[in-house]
Design a protein around this motif. Sequence first.
Motif, short mmCIF file in Angstrom:
data_model
loop_
_atom_site.label_atom_id
_atom_site.label_comp_id
_atom_site.label_asym_id
_atom_site.label_seq_id
_atom_site.Cartn_x
_atom_site.Cartn_y
_atom_site.Cartn_z
N ALA A 186 33.28 39.67 15.60
CA ALA A 186 32.30 39.13 14.65
C ALA A 186 33.02 38.50 13.46
N HIS A 187 34.04 39.17 12.96
CA HIS A 187 34.78 38.66 11.79
C HIS A 187 35.52 37.37 12.12
N LEU A 188 36.26 37.38 13.21
CA LEU A 188 37.03 36.18 13.58
C LEU A 188 36.12 34.99 13.86
N SER A 189 35.04 35.23 14.59
CA SER A 189 34.16 34.11 14.96
C SER A 189 33.35 33.59 13.79
N ALA A 190 33.34 34.30 12.68
CA ALA A 190 32.71 33.78 11.46
C ALA A 190 33.55 32.68 10.84
N ALA A 191 34.85 32.68 11.15
CA ALA A 191 35.76 31.68 10.57
C ALA A 191 36.02 30.51 11.51
N PHE A 192 36.11 30.79 12.79
CA PHE A 192 36.43 29.73 13.76
C PHE A 192 35.90 30.11 15.13
N ILE A 248 39.39 36.60 25.59
CA ILE A 248 38.07 35.97 25.44
C ILE A 248 37.74 35.19 26.71
N GLY A 249 36.48 35.30 27.17
CA GLY A 249 36.04 34.63 28.39
C GLY A 249 35.04 33.53 28.18
N LYS A 250 34.30 33.58 27.06
CA LYS A 250 33.31 32.54 26.73
C LYS A 250 33.50 32.14 25.29
N SER A 251 33.22 30.89 24.98
CA SER A 251 33.35 30.46 23.58
C SER A 251 32.28 31.15 22.74
N GLY A 252 32.60 31.33 21.47
CA GLY A 252 31.65 31.97 20.57
C GLY A 252 31.94 31.67 19.12
N ARG A 253 30.89 31.39 18.36
CA ARG A 253 31.01 31.18 16.92
C ARG A 253 29.89 31.95 16.25
N HIS A 254 30.18 32.63 15.16
CA HIS A 254 29.23 33.49 14.45
C HIS A 254 28.56 34.47 15.43
#
Length: 197
Positions: free
Chosen positions: A131-137, A38-44
Amino acid sequence: MQVWFNKQATAASGPGDPIHVPRVSKMLDYEAELVVIIGKSGRHVPAERAMEIVAGFSCGCDASVRDWQKASPTMIMGKGFDTHAPFGPALVTPDEVGDLDALEIKGYVNGELRQSAKLGDMIHNVKEQIAHLSAAFTLEPGDVIFTGTPAGVGAGHTPPRWLKAGDRFRVEIENVGVLENPVINEPNTAEIGGQPL
């Protein structure tokens, strides 16, 4: 539903670093995997924008201690042993990789092809996984995601074909690279506070 687990930071190692056969088990398995960094932060992050947070890709081996993995419903114990997440040898950017789904991934034990598939054959593609992982954290720069493995792991053979000291495991991913690691018996790693026992 996607199934995930964490690996401990001490599991991470690099190209050419030895993978330890644990003192507490002989059921050491191999899993050739594409690794996403991962290179940039991301949520949802929606799947259609997932590649915007990817710095690049690498080769990885999700070494797994099967008896310890089966003993815990979270799989963390069997997946998190020291040295059991080698990856490398380079971070290859998405523009250099091209169409992920078209790329071949292969896993070899001592030069014998054990695993072979197209990345497009994965149950969940990289975009869906992000998409799945960033939905949680929140995914953060430097996070390393091992994305799943093709058929042909040691546990899938009859009888099982576990890794042993003296073996070499190699991962090849088209347009990404080649990762090779020797397998050794775990050395005397018993210590408290950095002092050997």
